[in-house]
Each structure stands twice: as C-alpha cells, then as structure tokens.
Design an enzyme around this catalytic site. Structure first.
Site, short mmCIF file in Angstrom:
data_model
loop_
_atom_site.label_atom_id
_atom_site.label_comp_id
_atom_site.label_asym_id
_atom_site.label_seq_id
_atom_site.Cartn_x
_atom_site.Cartn_y
_atom_site.Cartn_z
N GLY A 17 7.11 -4.07 13.60
CA GLY A 17 5.73 -4.51 13.27
C GLY A 17 4.47 -3.21 13.45
O GLY A 17 3.39 -3.47 13.85
N LYS A 18 4.92 -1.81 13.91
CA LYS A 18 3.97 -0.92 14.43
C LYS A 18 3.11 -0.75 13.39
O LYS A 18 1.93 -0.33 13.70
CB LYS A 18 5.06 0.37 14.49
CG LYS A 18 4.36 1.66 14.90
CD LYS A 18 5.38 2.56 15.65
CE LYS A 18 6.42 2.92 14.47
NZ LYS A 18 6.07 3.48 13.30
N THR A 19 3.53 -1.01 11.80
CA THR A 19 2.63 -0.36 10.99
C THR A 19 1.70 -1.38 10.49
O THR A 19 0.53 -1.05 10.48
CB THR A 19 3.70 -0.10 9.69
OG1 THR A 19 4.44 0.93 9.60
CG2 THR A 19 2.54 0.40 8.34
N LYS B 92 -0.31 9.19 8.99
CA LYS B 92 1.26 9.29 9.10
C LYS B 92 1.77 10.58 8.88
O LYS B 92 1.88 11.12 7.84
CB LYS B 92 1.79 8.25 8.06
CG LYS B 92 3.17 8.19 8.08
CD LYS B 92 3.74 7.12 9.34
CE LYS B 92 5.29 6.96 9.21
NZ LYS B 92 5.60 5.87 10.19
N GLU C 22 0.23 6.95 13.33
CA GLU C 22 1.34 6.57 13.48
C GLU C 22 2.72 7.23 13.53
O GLU C 22 2.81 8.19 12.60
CB GLU C 22 1.64 5.32 12.47
CG GLU C 22 2.69 4.38 12.73
CD GLU C 22 3.00 3.33 11.32
OE1 GLU C 22 3.95 2.73 11.27
OE2 GLU C 22 1.89 3.39 10.61
N GLY C 23 3.56 7.07 14.58
CA GLY C 23 4.61 7.86 14.55
C GLY C 23 5.75 7.13 13.60
O GLY C 23 5.38 6.32 12.82
N ALA C 24 7.12 7.51 13.85
CA ALA C 24 7.91 6.84 13.11
C ALA C 24 9.08 6.51 14.07
O ALA C 24 9.62 6.94 15.04
CB ALA C 24 8.79 8.03 12.26
N GLY C 25 9.31 5.23 13.72
CA GLY C 25 10.38 4.37 14.86
C GLY C 25 9.90 4.47 16.26
O GLY C 25 8.83 4.03 16.53
#
Length: 207
Positions: free
Chosen positions: A15-17, A33, A99-102
């Site tokens: 749910g980060k995005t 991103k 926003e990072g990734a994972g």
C-alpha cells in the site's frame, strides 16, 4: 522552503503507492518515482493520478524499465545502465513526495541501495508498514537500516486492519513516531482516499 518527503516500505505490495498518493494530494505536492520497474500493468505514476494526484504534479521518472523486479536486475535485463548521478532530487515548486521501490534495502544498482540514496538526499523518510503478521520484524529491520545510514525518519504509517499492540510495539522499540493508520479501502478511489487520509493523518506531522 521546499520540503521533500521520501516514502519507503517494509515490503512490496503493502500500500505504499496508495499512501504516497494520499500524502501527495493532501500536501498539494509534486510526485516523483525515480525508477519505475515494470510497465505492462501500469506505472506507479499512473496509479497516483488515478487516486487524485493531478498529472501536472508528476515529475518524469529518471528510468522506466520493463521487467517488474528489483531495479538493478530490471535495468540489466533492459540493457540500461542506471547512473546514480541522474537520481538527484528534482527541482520543483513546493513540496515533493518521492516514492522508493519495495523496501529500503532494494538495490538500485549492484553497488547502490535505496537506503543509500535516501542518505544522499538527507530528506525525512516515512516508513509505510502493513499491519499483517511479520510487520514487527520488517519494520524494526527497516528502522535499523535507515538509522545505520543516518537517514532521518519522520515516522511510520501503517496500512491495514488495526493491530494496536503491534503498532505500539514497533513505535516503542523502534523509537519512531506513529503517524497514523490507513485502513484497507473498498472502494479505493480518489474520493475515498482523500477523505480517509484526512481523517487518519494530521497534516502538521508532515510539515
């Protein structure tokens, strides 16, 4: 003065995005991103616009890679060389949500982790954590990884059903601020996210 907030997660698909979209909209911020890995199912930039972030608030990704996996491997499969120098924070007017990734220790290249990028940027980080089983371990490891690199932690935001003891335990042991909890939304759309985000989070915590 421009305020940058970095959003990282304790895992992928938690749910980060969705949180990043809610925060970007609430702050009237730009969204970036840096590396998008995976294009066939839509991008995170597309997702945040579906959740209410104006397309005019999007900053173009530095890299768009086809394969949905860790950026370092996705870049190799695409025969793309990721240059860390191209991942400097973009200049925007007003606040910026990145926003990072994972998770924080996902490799950007074989020599650079996202947490290393966060340290270079020196911007406050929000850790997004699921309330599902296993989140205490994942959250504390993420906190430790960031603190080892002197990355400032703004706080932790939870996603999912309430787990009061789990949330309190993470914040107490990790010595981080609990920013709030975003429940799972059904339906999930721009209106429900905006209303729920405003109810569950205090914007003063992000100023």
């Amino acid at each position: 003065m421009r305020k940058t907030i970095v959003v990282t997660g304790t895992d992928t698909d938690i749910g980060k995005t969705v949180f990043a979209a809610g925060l970007t909209k609430a702050l009237g911020a730009s969204y970036w991103k840096p590396v998008q890995a995976g294009l066939d199912d839509g991008t995170d930039s597309t997702r945040v616009t579906q959740l209410g972030v104006p397309a005019s608030s999007l900053v173009q990704e530095a890299y768009r890679l086809r394969t949905p996996c860790s950026p370092h491997r996705s870049a190799e499969l695409d025969n793309v060389l990721i240059d860390p120098a191209s991942l400097a924070l973009p200049q925007v007017t007003g606040p910026l949500v990145v926003e990072g990734a994972g998770g924080a220790l996902v490799p950007v290249t074989r020599e650079l982790l996202y947490a290393d990028l966060f340290a270079r940027w020196a911007a406050p980080v929000v850790i997004v954590a699921s309330t599902a089983l296993g989140t205490i371990n994942h959250s504390l490891l993420t906190i430790e990884a960031l603190r080892t690199r002197d990355v400032p932690i703004l706080g932790i935001a939870f996603i999912g059903n309430p787990q009061e003891d789990t949330e309190e335990t993470i914040c107490a042991i990790g010595k981080v601020r609990r920013l709030g909890r975003l429940p799972l939304l059904d339906p999930l759309d721009s209106e429900s996210l905006a209303a729920t985000f405003a109810r569950c989070f205090a914007m003063d915590d992000f100023q």
